[in-house]
Design a protein around this motif. Structure first.
Motif, PDB file in Angstrom:
ATOM      1  N   THR A 178      58.980  49.771  24.895  1.00  0.00           N
ATOM      2  CA  THR A 178      58.711  51.036  25.572  1.00  0.00           C
ATOM      3  C   THR A 178      59.312  52.170  24.751  1.00  0.00           C
ATOM      4  N   THR A 179      58.546  53.218  24.530  1.00  0.00           N
ATOM      5  CA  THR A 179      59.048  54.379  23.810  1.00  0.00           C
ATOM      6  C   THR A 179      60.160  55.054  24.615  1.00  0.00           C
ATOM      7  N   ALA A 180      61.306  55.229  23.988  1.00  0.00           N
ATOM      8  CA  ALA A 180      62.467  55.810  24.681  1.00  0.00           C
ATOM      9  C   ALA A 180      62.421  57.331  24.581  1.00  0.00           C
ATOM     10  N   ASP A 181      61.471  57.941  25.320  1.00  0.00           N
ATOM     11  CA  ASP A 181      61.318  59.392  25.285  1.00  0.00           C
ATOM     12  C   ASP A 181      61.913  60.079  26.500  1.00  0.00           C
ATOM     13  N   GLY A 182      62.479  59.302  27.420  1.00  0.00           N
ATOM     14  CA  GLY A 182      63.110  59.885  28.602  1.00  0.00           C
ATOM     15  C   GLY A 182      62.141  60.396  29.636  1.00  0.00           C
ATOM     16  N   ILE A 183      60.855  60.039  29.517  1.00  0.00           N
ATOM     17  CA  ILE A 183      59.846  60.480  30.479  1.00  0.00           C
ATOM     18  C   ILE A 183      59.241  59.253  31.157  1.00  0.00           C
ATOM     19  N   PHE A 184      59.394  59.153  32.455  1.00  0.00           N
ATOM     20  CA  PHE A 184      58.880  58.011  33.204  1.00  0.00           C
ATOM     21  C   PHE A 184      57.430  58.298  33.576  1.00  0.00           C
ATOM     22  N   GLY A 185      56.532  57.975  32.658  1.00  0.00           N
ATOM     23  CA  GLY A 185      55.113  58.187  32.886  1.00  0.00           C
ATOM     24  C   GLY A 185      54.399  56.898  33.215  1.00  0.00           C
ATOM     25  N   ALA A 186      53.073  56.927  33.073  1.00  0.00           N
ATOM     26  CA  ALA A 186      52.256  55.766  33.421  1.00  0.00           C
ATOM     27  C   ALA A 186      52.580  54.552  32.553  1.00  0.00           C
ATOM     28  N   GLY A 187      52.860  54.789  31.263  1.00  0.00           N
ATOM     29  CA  GLY A 187      53.160  53.680  30.361  1.00  0.00           C
ATOM     30  C   GLY A 187      54.428  52.941  30.747  1.00  0.00           C
ATOM     31  N   THR A 188      55.476  53.701  31.047  1.00  0.00           N
ATOM     32  CA  THR A 188      56.743  53.081  31.470  1.00  0.00           C
ATOM     33  C   THR A 188      56.564  52.357  32.793  1.00  0.00           C
ATOM     34  N   GLU A 189      55.818  52.968  33.705  1.00  0.00           N
ATOM     35  CA  GLU A 189      55.583  52.339  35.009  1.00  0.00           C
ATOM     36  C   GLU A 189      54.881  50.991  34.837  1.00  0.00           C
ATOM     37  N   THR A 190      53.914  50.936  33.941  1.00  0.00           N
ATOM     38  CA  THR A 190      53.195  49.679  33.693  1.00  0.00           C
ATOM     39  C   THR A 190      54.136  48.604  33.161  1.00  0.00           C
ATOM     40  N   LYS A 191      55.033  48.990  32.258  1.00  0.00           N
ATOM     41  CA  LYS A 191      55.995  48.026  31.705  1.00  0.00           C
ATOM     42  C   LYS A 191      56.961  47.536  32.781  1.00  0.00           C
ATOM     43  N   VAL A 192      57.389  48.447  33.644  1.00  0.00           N
ATOM     44  CA  VAL A 192      58.282  48.048  34.747  1.00  0.00           C
ATOM     45  C   VAL A 192      57.583  47.050  35.655  1.00  0.00           C
ATOM     46  N   LYS A 193      56.329  47.320  35.985  1.00  0.00           N
ATOM     47  CA  LYS A 193      55.575  46.406  36.843  1.00  0.00           C
ATOM     48  C   LYS A 193      55.440  45.024  36.204  1.00  0.00           C
ATOM     49  N   SER A 194      55.194  44.991  34.912  1.00  0.00           N
ATOM     50  CA  SER A 194      55.071  43.706  34.206  1.00  0.00           C
ATOM     51  C   SER A 194      56.391  42.944  34.247  1.00  0.00           C
ATOM     52  N   PHE A 195      57.492  43.669  34.020  1.00  0.00           N
ATOM     53  CA  PHE A 195      58.817  43.049  34.078  1.00  0.00           C
ATOM     54  C   PHE A 195      59.098  42.515  35.472  1.00  0.00           C
ATOM     55  N   GLN A 196      58.779  43.309  36.487  1.00  0.00           N
ATOM     56  CA  GLN A 196      59.030  42.883  37.863  1.00  0.00           C
ATOM     57  C   GLN A 196      58.219  41.638  38.225  1.00  0.00           C
ATOM     58  N   SER A 197      56.961  41.630  37.848  1.00  0.00           N
ATOM     59  CA  SER A 197      56.110  40.467  38.141  1.00  0.00           C
ATOM     60  C   SER A 197      56.654  39.208  37.489  1.00  0.00           C
ATOM     61  N   ALA A 198      57.119  39.344  36.258  1.00  0.00           N
ATOM     62  CA  ALA A 198      57.636  38.190  35.522  1.00  0.00           C
ATOM     63  C   ALA A 198      58.970  37.701  36.074  1.00  0.00           C
ATOM     64  N   ASN A 199      59.648  38.542  36.864  1.00  0.00           N
ATOM     65  CA  ASN A 199      60.967  38.178  37.387  1.00  0.00           C
ATOM     66  C   ASN A 199      60.976  38.002  38.905  1.00  0.00           C
ATOM     67  N   GLY A 200      59.805  37.776  39.482  1.00  0.00           N
ATOM     68  CA  GLY A 200      59.722  37.477  40.898  1.00  0.00           C
ATOM     69  C   GLY A 200      60.020  38.639  41.818  1.00  0.00           C
ATOM     70  N   LEU A 201      59.802  39.856  41.337  1.00  0.00           N
ATOM     71  CA  LEU A 201      60.062  41.044  42.144  1.00  0.00           C
ATOM     72  C   LEU A 201      58.751  41.698  42.576  1.00  0.00           C
ATOM     73  N   ALA A 202      58.807  42.478  43.617  1.00  0.00           N
ATOM     74  CA  ALA A 202      57.635  43.243  44.029  1.00  0.00           C
ATOM     75  C   ALA A 202      57.318  44.254  42.935  1.00  0.00           C
ATOM     76  N   ALA A 203      56.112  44.223  42.421  1.00  0.00           N
ATOM     77  CA  ALA A 203      55.731  45.069  41.290  1.00  0.00           C
ATOM     78  C   ALA A 203      55.331  46.461  41.765  1.00  0.00           C
ATOM     79  N   ASP A 204      56.336  47.251  42.180  1.00  0.00           N
ATOM     80  CA  ASP A 204      56.051  48.597  42.674  1.00  0.00           C
ATOM     81  C   ASP A 204      56.238  49.659  41.597  1.00  0.00           C
ATOM     82  N   GLY A 205      56.747  49.257  40.440  1.00  0.00           N
ATOM     83  CA  GLY A 205      56.873  50.184  39.327  1.00  0.00           C
ATOM     84  C   GLY A 205      58.090  51.077  39.348  1.00  0.00           C
ATOM     85  N   SER A 206      58.930  50.971  40.372  1.00  0.00           N
ATOM     86  CA  SER A 206      60.154  51.764  40.436  1.00  0.00           C
ATOM     87  C   SER A 206      61.365  50.865  40.196  1.00  0.00           C
TER      88      SER A 206
END
Length: 326
Positions: free
Chosen positions: A77-105
């Motif tokens: 993930t680009t470390a630009d300090g802006i939580f946009g759509a790209g970062t949200e997608t990566k968070v959701k992927s991480f959450q899904s892979a770790n058994g968490l609700a993929a809400d993106g936050s």
């Protein structure tokens, strides 16, 4: 232009109470869980702030930290300090892979799985995340991903000041104290604090009904700010394209809204934030936009000011101005 409130379906009080409880229950669970984690981590952390919620529309060091940690975990993930759509997608992927609700936050359930122990000799993105957090407290480290003597000493100093074992190892308890604290220099203003400041500002008025005339009191501009001030999500309208759903209001948007009043001295009425009925892909439904009317300046001047405070979308809609932060 503001229109008088019209008809619409009025909810039965019992049904509305059930809906409010359903909305508050997840936040209550998160609060209880965070308190339990603090107790389990030991007396040094029991008084520390709990894990914050970082979500789409946020910006700054907290977001940069999340981005560095995602990269460390294999979600570049680009470390630009802006939580946009790209970062949200990566968070959701991480959450899904770790058994968490993929809400993106990134909240109390995601942080503990995302953070990683950083200590003397650690290198890479996780070390950059720790250095970024320590710099929130004024340590002035080079964010170079090399956790050496200067970083270890800074960690020890931070730990000593926060009742933690001063071993220079950034583990779960230290991460919690770092990201949960307010930092220094004002960079840690929280979503709830911003909303409280907006609610208390005499230059900002918040509409208590929808200009459409449809009744949905839980999603008005005032209700959105009140919920955020109370530490919970805001709500979209049940008659909108996306239906009724919970969203975290963007801190970048809230900060911009507040500065329009405190720094520019404008007076204005916020007619809609997450609520209302907009285009199907509207930024309102992401909690990153607001509409304003009855400004003390022209629409063009207000649009320009929104852009000056970081709005990526600022439009003169004729009878109101629309400002959004990605």
């Amino acid at each position: 232009m503001i229109h008088s409130a019209g008809g619409g379906t009025v909810r039965h009080p019992a049904a509305q109470s059930r809906r409010i409880m359903q909305r508050r229950f997840p936040a209550l669970v998160a609060t209880v869980l965070a308190a339990l984690v603090a107790v389990l981590l030991g007396p040094g952390t029991a008084q520390a702030a709990t894990w914050p919620v970082i979500a789409r529309g946020d910006s700054g060091a907290q977001v940069t930290t999340v981005q560095h940690l995602l990269t460390h975990r294999g979600y570049a993930t680009t470390a630009d300090g802006i939580f946009g759509a790209g970062t949200e997608t990566k968070v959701k992927s991480f959450q899904s892979a770790n058994g968490l609700a993929a809400d993106g936050s990134v909240g109390p359930l995601t942080w503990p799985k995302l953070v990683v122990t950083v200590q003397n000799g650690s290198s890479g993105s996780a070390a950059k995340a720790a250095q970024t957090q320590l710099n929130r407290y004024g340590y002035g480290l080079a964010v170079d991903g090399a956790f050496g003597t200067a970083s270890v000493n800074a960690a020890k100093n931070f730990q000593s000041k926060h009742g933690l074992t001063a071993d220079g190892v950034v583990g779960a308890a230290t991460w919690n104290a770092l990201v949960g604290g307010s930092g220094s220099g004002g960079g840690g203003t929280s979503r709830a604090q911003l909303a409280a400041s907006i609610d208390a500002n005499s230059r900002i008025s918040l509409l208590t009904y929808h200009i459409s005339g449809v009744s949905d009191p839980d999603s008005t501009a005032q209700a959105n700010i009140t919920d955020t001030k109370n530490g919970t999500t805001a709500e979209t309208s049940n008659y909108s394209d996306v239906g009724e759903r919970e969203v975290w209001l963007s801190t970048a948007m809230l900060n911009g809204m507040l500065k329009l009043a405190t720094e520019r001295g404008y007076t204005f009425l916020v007619t809609e934030i997450a609520g209302g009925d907009h285009s199907s892909t509207s930024n309102h439904y992401e909690g990153i936009a607001f509409d304003a009317d009855n400004m003390s300046v022209s629409n063009a001047t207000f649009v320009s000011a929104c852009r000056a405070y970081g709005a990526t979308e600022a439009l003169d809609e004729g009878n109101h101005v629309h400002c959004a932060w990605e």
